[in-house]
Scaffold this motif. Structure first.
Motif: not given
Length: 534
Positions: A17-29
């Motif tokens: 689990t990396q920063l890009y996972h959380f960025k993707a969650i925020v962008i899609a979320g």
């Protein structure tokens, strides 16, 4: 047969689990935050619209939207969403997730702003304009369902994929919460500046002329989070699974994911060519091979989402009872028009804080521990139990001293919808279908759900009317009553449980290609048998 993995896809499956996972969650979320804000804020302003545009001179009650107008204003976005889910789901598999993702967001921004505008000042023209733009708003929102789910599933690792997809969906809860907060802020500001008497004191004066700006501002603010997200959506690379397995470009997939994962990845074009040209991976949606492999899966994802949304959106049956029972919303005649928006916004915010948001995040925390199947089955089971708990002793709950118990039972039903099938029906279709059909199948499943939402929101609104003609709401025909409607909803939830048991596979901890069998290589004889059966 043997299984062989493509390096770029395996790297995504096993990535920490990396920063890009959380960025993707925020962008899609943030897309889902906007979706929920736009879909649910209409319930905050319908009473205000009725007061402004459908006031009846001399009436003892404030104006209200006629049933057909109310159904149109609330339902047209659902129709648009259903259409958008089918269209953009299909387009996401044809043109790519990223390209279509931007289209849906632009449409949502434009339509959100346009919803706050109107042609003319007569009720018919204002409502017609609002309905027209809410259809296109729903159309854009519909595209966000399959695309957000597909993008998140294809970016995530297999260990925490369920939590990441569920986290995107859980942003709906914050969107509902945000809608209530914005309604409170806007209406409180206007009410403080334009302090007018209640309806029972001055029927005409209780609706300040400036109240017309309140509902427009609340709707138009929905464009802000969508607009802020657009840049980041366009910066996201196309998912490696679409690039490799659909576009058949291993080099670009490896290059994109090397930057994301910050590691060197071999492109392995030969493997990609072998997998994508294999007969077993070339069947389409309307083929015998799809029916054999995924027909039961698609039946399961469509029916469970359909049944869940009938029950989930029928919650409108009880909200008026709950809000009045615990004193959240006083009698409409004791408030002015803008003050009523504040009270309704406060009620929705409290419901979101106490039931909606916690239920979503329980799913996020436990979906990769308990599994999709267990959470969905558990949710349907407890929704059935609590619906029966409301229906069997319904007369008991209607007594004033027992209303708190009614509120608790309702809250538990709502909690287990969110810590249950409302989240998992979104997650599962993004995992169990092949990459080239994933967005399409998710769109079909989501559209089935929205058809259930239309039945739940409007069919049961009519069904729940009293059998006594003298007790029905103005403009409605007699129905089967709330108690019988609760029994019907209990049956709906039980059918959802049965369909879950017999049609929904467990996808916890498995790679996407393992679930869809896209990484299997057959010997020549097996390939020939498959080809002859298609």
């Amino acid at each position: 047969m043997v299984k062989e993995e493509i390096s770029v896809l395996n790297s995504l499956d096993v990535a920490k689990t990396q920063l890009y996972h959380f960025k993707a969650i925020v962008i899609a979320g943030m897309g889902f935050f906007t979706d929920a804000y736009d879909l649910f804020t209409i319930s905050l302003i319908t009473k205000l619209l009725g007061r402004i545009y459908y006031y009846v001179d001399g009436s003892s009650k404030p104006g209200s939207l006629p049933p057909n107008v109310g159904a149109a204003v609330n339902g047209v976005a659902f129709v648009g969403t259903l259409t958008g889910q089918l269209f953009f789901g299909w387009l996401g598999d044809k043109m790519g997730r990223k390209r279509v993702y931007g289209m849906t967001l632009i449409l949502m921004v434009i339509a959100s702003i346009a919803c706050g505008l109107s042609f003319g000042s007569e009720p018919k023209s204002v409502m017609a304009t609002l309905c027209f733009f809410r259809f296109w708003l729903g159309f854009g929102i519909g595209g966000d369902y399959p695309l957000s789910a597909t993008i998140m599933s294809e970016y995530a690792n297999k260990k925490t994929r369920g939590a990441f997809i569920a986290a995107v969906f859980a942003m709906q809860g914050f969107g509902i919460l945000g809608g209530g907060v914005i309604a409170i802020i806007v209406s409180s500001a206007f009410n403080r500046y334009y302090d007018v008497p209640s309806y029972e004191i001055d029927p005409v004066g209780s609706t300040a002329p400036q109240a017309d700006y309140v509902w427009r501002l609340i709707l138009m603010i929905g464009a802000i989070p969508a607009a802020l997200t657009y840049y980041w959506r366009m910066k996201m690379p196309e998912t490696a699974r679409y690039t490799a397995l659909v576009q058949k470009n291993a080099k670009r997939a490896a290059s994109d994911m090397s930057k994301v994962l910050q590691m060197e990845i071999e492109d392995e074009q030969d493997k990609v060519d072998r997998f994508t040209t294999s007969t077993k991976n070339s069947f389409d949606l309307f083929s015998k091979e799809f029916l054999r492999r995924h027909g039961l899966h698609l039946l399961g994802t469509t029916t469970t989402w359909f049944l869940l949304d009938i029950a989930f959106y029928s919650q409108n049956l009880f909200q008026k009872d709950i809000f009045s029972a615990i004193g959240w919303i006083p009698n409409a005649s004791t408030m002015n028009a803008i003050e009523e928006v504040t009270k309704i916004g406060r009620a929705q915010t409290l419901i979101a804080l106490c039931g909606t948001v916690p239920g979503y995040w329980f799913t996020v925390a436990l979906i990769d521990v308990m599994g999709r199947f267990a959470i969905q089955a558990m949710g349907f089971f407890f929704m059935t139990v609590f619906m029966l708990g409301l229906a069997v002793p319904y007369n008991h709950w209607t007594k004033q001293e027992n209303r708190i118990g009614f509120v608790v039972m309702y809250g538990l039903t709502f909690f287990f919808a969110n810590f249950g099938p409302n989240a998992t029906t979104f997650v599962v279709p993004a995992e169990i279908f092949p990459a080239r059909l994933r967005s399409t199948c998710h769109g079909i499943s989501a559209a089935a759900g929205k058809a259930g939402a239309i039945i739940g929101a409007f069919g049961f609104l009519y069904a729940a009317q009293s059998t006594d003609k003298s007790k029905v709401s103005h403009g409605y025909p007699p129905g089967i009553g709330v108690r019988n409607s609760l029994f019907v909803l209990a049956v709906v939830n039980f059918l959802g449980l049965l369909m879950t048991i017999f049609t929904i596979p467990e996808s916890k901890g498995k790679g996407l290609e393992d679930l869809t069998r896209e990484n299997e290589e057959y010997d020549e004889g097996t390939q020939e048998r498959i080809q002859s059966s298609v």
